[in-house]
Design a protein around this motif. Structure first.
Motif, PDB file in Angstrom:
ATOM      1  N   TYR A 159       0.829  -1.205   0.000  1.00  0.00           N
ATOM      2  CA  TYR A 159       0.000   0.000   0.000  1.00  0.00           C
ATOM      3  C   TYR A 159       0.868   1.262   0.000  1.00  0.00           C
ATOM      4  N   LEU A 160       1.907   1.260   0.832  1.00  0.00           N
ATOM      5  CA  LEU A 160       2.774   2.428   0.913  1.00  0.00           C
ATOM      6  C   LEU A 160       3.582   2.622  -0.363  1.00  0.00           C
ATOM      7  N   VAL A 161       3.935   1.537  -1.039  1.00  0.00           N
ATOM      8  CA  VAL A 161       4.698   1.639  -2.276  1.00  0.00           C
ATOM      9  C   VAL A 161       3.820   2.120  -3.421  1.00  0.00           C
ATOM     10  N   TYR A 162       2.668   1.457  -3.612  1.00  0.00           N
ATOM     11  CA  TYR A 162       1.878   1.670  -4.825  1.00  0.00           C
ATOM     12  C   TYR A 162       0.766   2.697  -4.677  1.00  0.00           C
ATOM     13  N   ILE A 163       0.295   2.934  -3.472  1.00  0.00           N
ATOM     14  CA  ILE A 163      -0.845   3.834  -3.288  1.00  0.00           C
ATOM     15  C   ILE A 163      -0.422   5.157  -2.655  1.00  0.00           C
ATOM     16  N   GLU A 164       0.237   5.087  -1.524  1.00  0.00           N
ATOM     17  CA  GLU A 164       0.577   6.318  -0.809  1.00  0.00           C
ATOM     18  C   GLU A 164       1.958   6.847  -1.170  1.00  0.00           C
ATOM     19  N   HIS A 165       2.801   6.021  -1.765  1.00  0.00           N
ATOM     20  CA  HIS A 165       4.140   6.436  -2.213  1.00  0.00           C
ATOM     21  C   HIS A 165       4.984   6.977  -1.049  1.00  0.00           C
ATOM     22  N   SER A 166       4.958   6.286   0.062  1.00  0.00           N
ATOM     23  CA  SER A 166       5.766   6.691   1.214  1.00  0.00           C
ATOM     24  C   SER A 166       6.329   5.462   1.922  1.00  0.00           C
ATOM     25  N   ALA A 167       6.764   4.483   1.148  1.00  0.00           N
ATOM     26  CA  ALA A 167       7.258   3.232   1.734  1.00  0.00           C
ATOM     27  C   ALA A 167       8.538   3.437   2.527  1.00  0.00           C
ATOM     28  N   GLU A 168       9.255   4.535   2.259  1.00  0.00           N
ATOM     29  CA  GLU A 168      10.505   4.762   2.980  1.00  0.00           C
ATOM     30  C   GLU A 168      10.276   4.884   4.484  1.00  0.00           C
ATOM     31  N   ASN A 169       9.107   5.347   4.901  1.00  0.00           N
ATOM     32  CA  ASN A 169       8.830   5.454   6.335  1.00  0.00           C
ATOM     33  C   ASN A 169       8.811   4.078   6.997  1.00  0.00           C
ATOM     34  N   LEU A 170       8.104   3.130   6.388  1.00  0.00           N
ATOM     35  CA  LEU A 170       8.037   1.782   6.958  1.00  0.00           C
ATOM     36  C   LEU A 170       9.383   1.077   6.821  1.00  0.00           C
ATOM     37  N   GLN A 171      10.079   1.284   5.733  1.00  0.00           N
ATOM     38  CA  GLN A 171      11.389   0.666   5.556  1.00  0.00           C
ATOM     39  C   GLN A 171      12.366   1.140   6.625  1.00  0.00           C
ATOM     40  N   PHE A 172      12.363   2.444   6.885  1.00  0.00           N
ATOM     41  CA  PHE A 172      13.237   2.968   7.939  1.00  0.00           C
ATOM     42  C   PHE A 172      12.790   2.462   9.304  1.00  0.00           C
ATOM     43  N   PHE A 173      11.489   2.413   9.564  1.00  0.00           N
ATOM     44  CA  PHE A 173      10.982   1.947  10.851  1.00  0.00           C
ATOM     45  C   PHE A 173      11.399   0.514  11.125  1.00  0.00           C
ATOM     46  N   LEU A 174      11.290  -0.356  10.108  1.00  0.00           N
ATOM     47  CA  LEU A 174      11.670  -1.758  10.288  1.00  0.00           C
ATOM     48  C   LEU A 174      13.173  -1.885  10.508  1.00  0.00           C
ATOM     49  N   TRP A 175      13.950  -1.072   9.762  1.00  0.00           N
ATOM     50  CA  TRP A 175      15.398  -1.116   9.971  1.00  0.00           C
ATOM     51  C   TRP A 175      15.736  -0.661  11.386  1.00  0.00           C
ATOM     52  N   TYR A 176      15.131   0.440  11.836  1.00  0.00           N
ATOM     53  CA  TYR A 176      15.463   0.989  13.149  1.00  0.00           C
ATOM     54  C   TYR A 176      15.093   0.009  14.257  1.00  0.00           C
ATOM     55  N   ARG A 177      13.934  -0.629  14.142  1.00  0.00           N
ATOM     56  CA  ARG A 177      13.534  -1.592  15.159  1.00  0.00           C
ATOM     57  C   ARG A 177      14.534  -2.742  15.236  1.00  0.00           C
TER      58      ARG A 177
END
Length: 446
Positions: free
Chosen positions: A73-91
């Motif tokens: 959804y973040l990649v194809y619809i909202e175009h903000s997947a970097e937020n979740l990618q960074f969140f998963l990396w940080y966790r």
């Protein structure tokens, strides 16, 4: 599972730019309080306990509400997947850092809240001083010279031979990074970032320093492939913190803002979008079908009222009104009653061609896996094979796209509740229309 309350409302759509603007106006203490009070998303916001942010992040949900669906959804619809990618990396980084037992961990001290506040205060003072320096002395220095800013009357003349002088650079110092992307090494990017932020070059012997350099080059600096939506002040603050230490606390403010965005903006929008069981073509078709059914039923009632038929026959049109109104209401909420009756949903466009060929399937798996990688290229999808294939499909094919069963019980519960609400509204509307037309005297025109 039973129904939710009949007062249930879907999560409200949260505009990303509006949310960003509202949160950027908060002070540091207000942001901290907001993140502490964010907590799990509950039913009061239209999200049941089974679909909270924590449940999705911890793998406690079924398709189409899994973390992979959230990422898509973040990649194809909202175009903000970097937020979740960074969140998963940080966790993951916090866990790995806390589990590390090597002696060099002592070289990465904690970035305290006091240090964070001092750095932000200094950045704000420097920015205010720079604005004052750029605006006031420059006019005095060039006064009386050919470089003096012309009066409004001169500007209005629009002399084609007059060239305005170059103004002082009033942008943030980090903007110089946009012209230094010729050397594609993380070390060069991070070195430029530290210099632009006015920070000292860090010790390379600190633990995880190479990984932190990749994070800076991937998520933080200007023109990064997965650049986070940060203000100049936020960018400077995190770079200065990372020049001091590789401790996870250096990301404290940034991680808090990213998590707040995911919880309060992206997550509600994802649940709202997931409730829709049909693609836009199917929902538009259902909406038209509902309107058509209502109009046909109304026309039939008018004809019966003008005829000499008994009034009881007009009440039969209530069936059409109920079907039409219910179909229209559910379509306005992104649902198709036919798909809902089977608890099915249309497959997403990026899922549609998985079974057409082994090549397409492997391509989809490769793209999906890439989106979960902490480092890599940007999240652009325009070159993926499904884009062209889906655009070439005609409207009829899109209306009757392939369907799959909805596995998540909580999502089916939400859809059942919305359907019941639509039926109750349809019964009320049909009752009113029936009462009106039954009460009208017969016209006896034919």
């Amino acid at each position: 599972m039973g129904l939710l309350s009949l007062k249930y409302r879907r999560p409200q759509h949260v505009d990303r730019e509006d949310f960003r603007r509202r949160t950027s106006d908060l002070s540091l203490d207000e942001k901290r309080d907001a993140s502490l009070s964010s907590g799990p998303s509950g039913a009061s916001s239209g999200i049941p306990d089974a679909l909270t942010f924590e449940k999705i992040m911890n793998g406690g949900t079924c398709p189409p509400c899994t973390i992979r669906d959230f990422m898509n959804y973040l990649v194809y619809i909202e175009h903000s997947a970097e937020n979740l990618q960074f969140f998963l990396w940080y966790r993951d980084y916090v866990k790995r850092f806390n589990d590390a037992t090597t002696s060099d961990i002592a070289l990465a001290p904690e970035w305290t809240k006091a240090m964070e506040e001092d750095a932000i205060t200094k950045i704000q003072k420097d920015a205010a001083g720079k604005i004052k320096k750029d605006n006031t002395p420059a006019a005095a220095i060039f006064k009386g010279t050919c470089f003096e800013k012309p009066a409004e009357s001169v500007i209005e003349n629009k002399d084609p031979f007059w060239t305005p002088p170059a103004t002082a650079d009033s942008g943030d110092a980090l903007s110089i990074l946009s012209g230094t992307r010729t050397i594609s090494t993380y070390q060069t990017h991070t070195r430029d970032a530290f210099s632009a932020a006015g920070a000292k070059q860090p010790f390379t012997i600190q633990p995880f320093r190479a990984e932190i350099n990749r994070v800076i080059a991937t998520y933080i600096v200007d023109d990064a492939p997965r650049q986070l939506n940060l203000s100049a002040r936020e960018m400077k603050a995190v770079v200065q913190a990372l020049s001091y230490t590789t401790h996870p606390s250096a990301f404290r403010s940034l991680a808090r803002n990213i998590e707040n965005t995911l919880r309060k903006q992206a997550h509600p929008n994802f649940i709202r979008w997931t409730i829709c069981n049909g693609n836009p073509a199917r929902v538009t078709f259902a909406c038209g079908l509902g309107v058509g059914t209502i109009l046909v039923s109304t026309l039939g009632a008018i004809l019966l009222a003008l005829s000499g038929a008994k009034r009881g026959w007009r009440a039969l049109l209530a069936i059409g009104w109920v079907i039409g109104i219910a179909t229209l209401i559910t379509a306005c909420k992104g649902m198709c009653v036919v798909l809902h009756g089977m608890h099915h949903r249309h497959v997403r466009p990026w899922e549609l061609f998985d079974d057409n060929s082994d090549h397409a399937s492997q391509e989809e798996l490769r793209e999906s896996k890439r989106s979960f990688e902490s480092f890599g290229s940007g999240n652009s999808y325009e070159d993926e094979p499904w884009v062209v294939k889906y655009d070439r499909r005609n409207v009829v094919c899109k209306v009757f796209d392939r369907q799959v069963w909805i596995q998540e019980p909580a999502l089916r519960q939400i859809q059942d509740t919305i359907f019941v609400q639509s039926m109750l509204s349809a019964l009320l509307g049909a009752a009113i229309l029936t009462a009106v037309f039954v009460a009208v005297p017969a016209g006896d025109y034919y």
